[in-house]
Motif scaffolding. Structure first.
Motif, PDB file in Angstrom:
ATOM      1  N   TYR A 123      17.403  14.917  16.896  1.00 22.81           N
ATOM      2  CA  TYR A 123      17.844  16.113  16.175  1.00 22.81           C
ATOM      3  C   TYR A 123      19.168  15.856  15.450  1.00 22.81           C
ATOM      4  O   TYR A 123      19.397  16.400  14.364  1.00 22.81           O
ATOM      5  CB  TYR A 123      17.979  17.279  17.146  1.00 22.81           C
ATOM      6  N   ILE A 124      20.015  15.040  16.043  1.00 25.19           N
ATOM      7  CA  ILE A 124      21.260  14.678  15.358  1.00 25.19           C
ATOM      8  C   ILE A 124      20.947  13.859  14.107  1.00 25.19           C
ATOM      9  O   ILE A 124      21.545  14.071  13.045  1.00 25.19           O
ATOM     10  CB  ILE A 124      22.190  13.903  16.301  1.00 25.19           C
ATOM     11  N   CYS A 125      20.006  12.917  14.242  1.00 22.17           N
ATOM     12  CA  CYS A 125      19.611  12.123  13.069  1.00 22.17           C
ATOM     13  C   CYS A 125      18.995  13.009  11.991  1.00 22.17           C
ATOM     14  O   CYS A 125      19.233  12.802  10.793  1.00 22.17           O
ATOM     15  CB  CYS A 125      18.620  11.040  13.491  1.00 22.17           C
ATOM     16  N   ALA A 126      18.195  14.007  12.418  1.00 25.68           N
ATOM     17  CA  ALA A 126      17.623  14.946  11.453  1.00 25.68           C
ATOM     18  C   ALA A 126      18.726  15.724  10.735  1.00 25.68           C
ATOM     19  O   ALA A 126      18.645  15.966   9.525  1.00 25.68           O
ATOM     20  CB  ALA A 126      16.666  15.906  12.152  1.00 25.68           C
ATOM     21  N   MET A 127      19.769  16.106  11.472  1.00 28.47           N
ATOM     22  CA  MET A 127      20.902  16.787  10.852  1.00 28.47           C
ATOM     23  C   MET A 127      21.576  15.887   9.820  1.00 28.47           C
ATOM     24  O   MET A 127      21.945  16.344   8.724  1.00 28.47           O
ATOM     25  CB  MET A 127      21.912  17.204  11.928  1.00 28.47           C
TER      26      MET A 127
END
Length: 414
Positions: free
Chosen positions: A65-69
């Protein structure tokens, strides 16, 4: 003589009126400026608060989810930068030309993230032999596939060239590649840091935010001496105060973050489950006894994580060198005569305005981690290298060869 004196007589009251007018108007203007100053500070504070809450939620969800952000921020930054050199009149004469820029963008994204996440993708599908072989083939020919995608985009660009828009089209082509280089360089190193452990993403990003907030408040309350002409609002008082606050925060905050496995464990696949790992030597506390203090002093020893010494270097870079990324962005905006790159964050501008220093910091953290942070040569790392560099058949041959070696050693021991 009288004719000469006539015009001089009304000049004196006129000067008096001007002085009185200034005395009445300037206090009102100063009050308005003061109100706008505090209003801007509160808007900036509220925006920072909701950004902080959103980031905390995403950090709790985990690495993917951090990478998606990061990817979403990357797309917004690219959109903001693409719009800087847009000419609507020229774009109307070139249907599909804007789509070509985004074609290069997603081609670059496929290449960069394909190289970064290849090992995690392999580790995710190792349980299924068919998926493992398919992913292995995709990774093996990923560079060739991306190259032909780029060549197709180049041919597309040449076919869209029009006689009266050559200069504009080639300018957009060069501008697009510069954006991809700047944005993808930053984002690729950021994602690589995330998979080494959220700690190596969260701490540097927090230090940049801390330095920016501290510089704003120190400059707001104590700033008097201008720092650099590119940013008239930056002051030496804000720069020095923020540097001291950032270095202290780096040392203390690293001790807090380094005690959570969720933040320190590296992610080896693309799953979203909870992580548990044996903390490395960087995150195992070392205890130092305190001597020379009075007997009644309750604290007899302190615990320091070895990673805190590395955090001091990160804090030093975040407070002294990283702000020059912001100065670069300020000069860039002055060149294009704009105040902000965008308007998505009230009080802050666009995402590019917030990520200018993060670009410099992410690259430094990756280089520092690979160069100065000791890497454990564990069994998992060796297996990762085997999976990454050997085909499935070669891995089988290695497995049988290791079995023969173990059997020979057992016979020798008997």
């Amino acid at each position: 003589m009288q004719d000469h004196l006539i015009p001089s007589s009304p000049s004196t009251p006129t000067r008096i009126r001007r002085r009185r007018t200034q005395e009445v108007i300037f206090p009102e203007l100063s009050k308005v400026d003061e109100q706008n100053k505090y209003r801007s500070m509160w808007i900036r504070t509220y925006s920072s608060l909701w950004m902080l809450i959103s980031i905390i939620i995403i950090l709790y969800l985990g690495h993917l989810y951090i990478c998606a952000m990061v990817v979403v921020i990357q797309i917004i930054m690219t959109f903001e930068l693409f719009n800087l050199l847009r000419r609507p009149d020229e774009d109307r004469c070139l249907p599909g030309f804007r789509l070509l820029n985004w074609y290069f963008f997603f081609t670059g994204m496929l290449f960069v993230y394909g190289r970064i996440l290849s090992q995690q993708l392999v580790n995710t599908v190792t349980s299924d032999e068919f998926s493992y072989k398919l992913v292995g083939k995709v990774i093996k020919y990923q560079m060739v596939f991306c190259y032909f995608l780029y060549i197709s985009g180049l041919v597309w660009f040449i076919l869209t060239l029009k006689k009266r828009t050559y200069k504009y089209q080639f300018g957009q082509y060069a501008w697009t590649h510069m954006i991809l280089f700047v944005v993808f360089t930053q984002s690729s190193f950021t994602v690589a840091n995330i998979f080494e452990g959220i700690f190596w993403f969260l701490l540097p990003a927090s230090l940049i935010a801390m330095n920016d907030v501290a510089a704003y408040f120190f400059g707001f309350f104590f700033g008097k001496t201008p720092l650099i002409k590119l940013s008239p609002k930056k002051t030496w008082e804000g720069f020095i105060g923020a540097s001291i606050a950032t270095i202290i925060t780096a040392f203390l905050f690293a001790n807090v973050l380094g005690r959570f496995q969720w933040l320190t464990c590296p992610r080896k696949d693309l799953s979203t489950g909870w992580l548990q790992c044996d903390p490395g030597p960087l995150f195992k506390p070392e205890y130092y006894s305190i001597t020379g203090w009075p007997q009644w002093f309750p604290l007899k020893e302190i615990s320091i994580l070895p990673v805190q010494w590395h955090a001091l270097c990160l804090g030093l870079f975040a407070s002294i060198i990283a702000p020059f990324g912001g100065f670069f962005a300020s000069g860039f905006k002055r060149a294009f005569k704009i105040k902000d790159f965008g308007y998505y964050i009230p009080g802050h501008g666009g995402f590019t305005d917030r990520m200018d220093c993060q670009m410099v910091m992410a690259i430094f953290v990756y280089i520092y981690y690979q160069s100065f942070v000791p890497q454990d040569c564990s069994v998992e790392m060796i297996l990762d290298q085997i999976v990454r560099n050997l085909s499935f058949e070669d891995q089988k041959a290695l497995y049988y060869r290791l079995g023969q070696m173990f059997r020979q050693r057992q016979l020798e021991n008997y």
